[in-house]
Design a protein around this motif. Structure first.
Motif, PDB file in Angstrom:
ATOM      1  N   ASN A 112       0.829  -1.213   0.000  1.00 60.52           N
ATOM      2  CA  ASN A 112       0.000   0.000   0.000  1.00 60.52           C
ATOM      3  C   ASN A 112       0.861   1.261   0.000  1.00 60.52           C
ATOM      4  O   ASN A 112       0.549   2.227  -0.689  1.00 60.52           O
ATOM      5  CB  ASN A 112      -0.950  -0.008   1.194  1.00 60.52           C
ATOM      6  CG  ASN A 112      -2.048  -1.035   1.040  1.00 60.52           C
ATOM      7  OD1 ASN A 112      -2.381  -1.458  -0.061  1.00 60.52           O
ATOM      8  ND2 ASN A 112      -2.601  -1.467   2.155  1.00 60.52           N
ATOM      9  N   ARG A 113       1.940   1.255   0.784  1.00 59.58           N
ATOM     10  CA  ARG A 113       2.830   2.430   0.801  1.00 59.58           C
ATOM     11  C   ARG A 113       3.474   2.642  -0.556  1.00 59.58           C
ATOM     12  O   ARG A 113       3.619   3.776  -1.019  1.00 59.58           O
ATOM     13  CB  ARG A 113       3.906   2.262   1.857  1.00 59.58           C
ATOM     14  CG  ARG A 113       3.341   2.404   3.239  1.00 59.58           C
ATOM     15  CD  ARG A 113       4.375   2.806   4.197  1.00 59.58           C
ATOM     16  NE  ARG A 113       3.746   2.933   5.508  1.00 59.58           N
ATOM     17  CZ  ARG A 113       4.342   3.422   6.543  1.00 59.58           C
ATOM     18  NH1 ARG A 113       5.578   3.827   6.447  1.00 59.58           N
ATOM     19  NH2 ARG A 113       3.724   3.516   7.692  1.00 59.58           N
ATOM     20  N   LEU A 114       3.881   1.551  -1.203  1.00 59.44           N
ATOM     21  CA  LEU A 114       4.488   1.665  -2.528  1.00 59.44           C
ATOM     22  C   LEU A 114       3.479   2.190  -3.547  1.00 59.44           C
ATOM     23  O   LEU A 114       3.808   3.032  -4.380  1.00 59.44           O
ATOM     24  CB  LEU A 114       5.034   0.318  -2.986  1.00 59.44           C
ATOM     25  CG  LEU A 114       6.250  -0.188  -2.213  1.00 59.44           C
ATOM     26  CD1 LEU A 114       6.544  -1.635  -2.585  1.00 59.44           C
ATOM     27  CD2 LEU A 114       7.452   0.686  -2.487  1.00 59.44           C
ATOM     28  N   MET A 115       2.253   1.692  -3.474  1.00 56.43           N
ATOM     29  CA  MET A 115       1.225   2.144  -4.413  1.00 56.43           C
ATOM     30  C   MET A 115       0.906   3.622  -4.206  1.00 56.43           C
ATOM     31  O   MET A 115       0.731   4.353  -5.180  1.00 56.43           O
ATOM     32  CB  MET A 115      -0.030   1.280  -4.277  1.00 56.43           C
ATOM     33  CG  MET A 115       0.177  -0.115  -4.830  1.00 56.43           C
ATOM     34  SD  MET A 115      -1.191  -1.300  -4.673  1.00 56.43           S
ATOM     35  CE  MET A 115      -2.631  -0.347  -4.490  1.00 56.43           C
ATOM     36  N   GLU A 116       0.844   4.066  -2.952  1.00 53.28           N
ATOM     37  CA  GLU A 116       0.596   5.487  -2.674  1.00 53.28           C
ATOM     38  C   GLU A 116       1.707   6.354  -3.261  1.00 53.28           C
ATOM     39  O   GLU A 116       1.440   7.390  -3.867  1.00 53.28           O
ATOM     40  CB  GLU A 116       0.516   5.724  -1.164  1.00 53.28           C
ATOM     41  CG  GLU A 116      -0.744   5.226  -0.519  1.00 53.28           C
ATOM     42  CD  GLU A 116      -0.706   5.362   1.004  1.00 53.28           C
ATOM     43  OE1 GLU A 116       0.190   6.054   1.528  1.00 53.28           O
ATOM     44  OE2 GLU A 116      -1.577   4.768   1.647  1.00 53.28           O
ATOM     45  N   TYR A 117       2.939   5.928  -3.078  1.00 52.81           N
ATOM     46  CA  TYR A 117       4.071   6.691  -3.607  1.00 52.81           C
ATOM     47  C   TYR A 117       4.026   6.722  -5.127  1.00 52.81           C
ATOM     48  O   TYR A 117       4.222   7.772  -5.734  1.00 52.81           O
ATOM     49  CB  TYR A 117       5.391   6.087  -3.120  1.00 52.81           C
ATOM     50  CG  TYR A 117       6.591   6.799  -3.683  1.00 52.81           C
ATOM     51  CD1 TYR A 117       6.993   8.023  -3.175  1.00 52.81           C
ATOM     52  CD2 TYR A 117       7.316   6.258  -4.742  1.00 52.81           C
ATOM     53  CE1 TYR A 117       8.084   8.701  -3.697  1.00 52.81           C
ATOM     54  CE2 TYR A 117       8.407   6.924  -5.271  1.00 52.81           C
ATOM     55  CZ  TYR A 117       8.788   8.141  -4.750  1.00 52.81           C
ATOM     56  OH  TYR A 117       9.866   8.802  -5.287  1.00 52.81           O
ATOM     57  N   ASN A 118       3.744   5.573  -5.734  1.00 52.00           N
ATOM     58  CA  ASN A 118       3.690   5.511  -7.194  1.00 52.00           C
ATOM     59  C   ASN A 118       2.579   6.384  -7.760  1.00 52.00           C
ATOM     60  O   ASN A 118       2.746   7.008  -8.805  1.00 52.00           O
ATOM     61  CB  ASN A 118       3.526   4.066  -7.673  1.00 52.00           C
ATOM     62  CG  ASN A 118       4.813   3.285  -7.583  1.00 52.00           C
ATOM     63  OD1 ASN A 118       5.897   3.854  -7.578  1.00 52.00           O
ATOM     64  ND2 ASN A 118       4.701   1.984  -7.498  1.00 52.00           N
ATOM     65  N   GLN A 119       1.445   6.448  -7.082  1.00 50.78           N
ATOM     66  CA  GLN A 119       0.352   7.294  -7.545  1.00 50.78           C
ATOM     67  C   GLN A 119       0.744   8.766  -7.505  1.00 50.78           C
ATOM     68  O   GLN A 119       0.379   9.538  -8.379  1.00 50.78           O
ATOM     69  CB  GLN A 119      -0.902   7.068  -6.700  1.00 50.78           C
ATOM     70  CG  GLN A 119      -1.569   5.753  -6.982  1.00 50.78           C
ATOM     71  CD  GLN A 119      -2.741   5.488  -6.061  1.00 50.78           C
ATOM     72  OE1 GLN A 119      -2.960   6.220  -5.085  1.00 50.78           O
ATOM     73  NE2 GLN A 119      -3.494   4.453  -6.348  1.00 50.78           N
ATOM     74  N   LYS A 120       1.508   9.147  -6.498  1.00 46.67           N
ATOM     75  CA  LYS A 120       1.937  10.539  -6.379  1.00 46.67           C
ATOM     76  C   LYS A 120       2.978  10.905  -7.432  1.00 46.67           C
ATOM     77  O   LYS A 120       3.022  12.033  -7.900  1.00 46.67           O
ATOM     78  CB  LYS A 120       2.527  10.794  -4.990  1.00 46.67           C
ATOM     79  CG  LYS A 120       1.524  10.766  -3.881  1.00 46.67           C
ATOM     80  CD  LYS A 120       2.208  10.980  -2.539  1.00 46.67           C
ATOM     81  CE  LYS A 120       1.240  10.835  -1.397  1.00 46.67           C
ATOM     82  NZ  LYS A 120       1.914  10.929  -0.094  1.00 46.67           N
TER      83      LYS A 120
END
Length: 67
Positions: free
Chosen positions: A21-29
């Protein structure tokens, strides 16, 4: 998040989910910028999340975690 009340497999799965989830949040940003960064240029928390995810997935694939 009471990890101590769960079995080893569930704990590792939850850690993998948190990291993912943290990786996905960073990638979305950062995806708006286009190119992905090399691991050496990632923020330290994102690099740690990436490592935690990969390690957790390796442990789960090893199939030595109690069910």
């Amino acid at each position: 998040m009471a990890l101590q009340a769960k079995g080893p497999k569930e704990v590792v799965e939850e850690l993998a989910d948190i990291a993912k989830n943290r990786l996905m949040e960073y990638n979305q940003k950062t995806m708006a910028g286009g190119l992905k960064e090399t691991p050496s240029k990632l923020p330290i928390k994102v690099l740690a999340a990436n490592s935690m995810y990969r390690i957790a997935q390796t442990i789960l694939l090893d199939d030595k975690v109690d069910k």
